[in-house]
Enzyme design. Structure first.
Site: not given
Length: 276
Positions: A37, A67, A70, A107, A142, A176, A179, A211, A224, A226, A256
């Site tokens: 975050r 990564h 987010y 992202h 991504e 991904d 995605h 991914h 989205d 997973h 993921e």
């Protein structure tokens, strides 16, 4: 060689991540460069890094796929959010050089009503400001599912970003599976066609990592969500074809899936057993 792993907590440092990867049966892994975050990243201990580099060499690890948080939005409407994204990426890319030659995935961002063209321009501008000729890290865009105002659910949008980036040799794409499926690319029934389209629009030379995630939702849902391998709409047979596709060999594959260590160990073993 199948380079496969999962996300691993970076809380205890690099050597601990390497040891944890081995416990899972992995020979690569992903980690967040800081809290997912956002926020300040912990200091890097060179002794810890050296221990990890020894583990990675001894066990022939593939490239790591770090990564970004987010919260990093390179095409936010508010300038202070874009500035924060720039500061985070600059700092992260400096930190990535402690483990040279790996990948930094992010992202692309959400244009929040400004339009995808504006978003594409802002993302490319940020990359042109932070990428350096001397860096060894490759920055990966991504592929996204297309929820809300996400940029990057279409191959053409990623291509448009790459076209505007000056240091193209420092760039790549992470595909991904959840995605792209949610974005409408049918990797179940037409994997060859999807990869051909990727090659035509972006260029397979930019495809650097995968991914590997199943999806809770049907093709083109733009949601989205997973799912564990073989438990969703994509299915284990499609995953088997992906890891065995001749155009995808040697790429790091990162799970993921919504799992714990036992679940990732199982999935890694399953995919290894299916790799021809």
């Amino acid at each position: 060689m199948l380079y496969i792993g999962s996300h691993i907590s970076a809380a205890k440092g690099y050597a601990a991540m390497g040891k944890q990867a081995l416990k899972l049966g992995a020979n690569t892994f992903a980690f967040f460069t800081r809290n997912p975050r956002g926020g300040k990243a912990k200091e890097i201990d060179q002794t810890d890094v050296d221990k990890f580099l020894q583990i990675a060499e001894e066990h022939a690890f593939g490239r790591l796929v770090a990564h970004a948080p987010y919260t990093m939005n390179a095409c936010a409407a508010k300038e202070e959010i874009r500035s924060f994204a720039k500061e985070m990426m600059e700092d992260d890319l400096k930190r990535m050089e402690y483990t040279p030659g790996n990948y930094y995935n992010f992202h692309p961002g959400s244009h929040v009503g400004q339009g995808s063209d504006a978003g594409i321009a802002m993302i490319a501008d940020l990359l042109n400001e932070v990428l350096l000729p001397e860096q060894t890290t490759t920055v990966l865009l991504e592929t996204m599912a297309g929820k809300g105002s996400e940029v990057g659910c279409k191959f053409a949008e990623l291509a448009a970003i790459l076209e505007r980036v000056t240091l193209k040799d420092k760039m790549g794409v992470c595909l991904d599976t959840c995605h792209v499926w949610d974005a409408g690319y049918d990797i179940v029934n037409d994997l060859d066609g999807v990869l051909d389209q990727f090659d035509h629009v972006i260029g397979l030379e930019y495809l650097k990592a995968i991914h590997m995630n199943d999806s809770m939702n049907p093709l083109g849902s733009h949601k989205d969500r997973h799912e564990k391998i073989g438990k969703g709409q994509i299915g284990s047979e499609a995953m088997r074809r992906i890891i065995n596709h001749p155009k995808l060999q040697g790429l790091p594959v990162i799970l993921e899936t919504p799992n714990d260590d036992a679940g990732w160990t199982e999935e890694i073993a399953l995919l290894r057993s299916q790799h021809e």
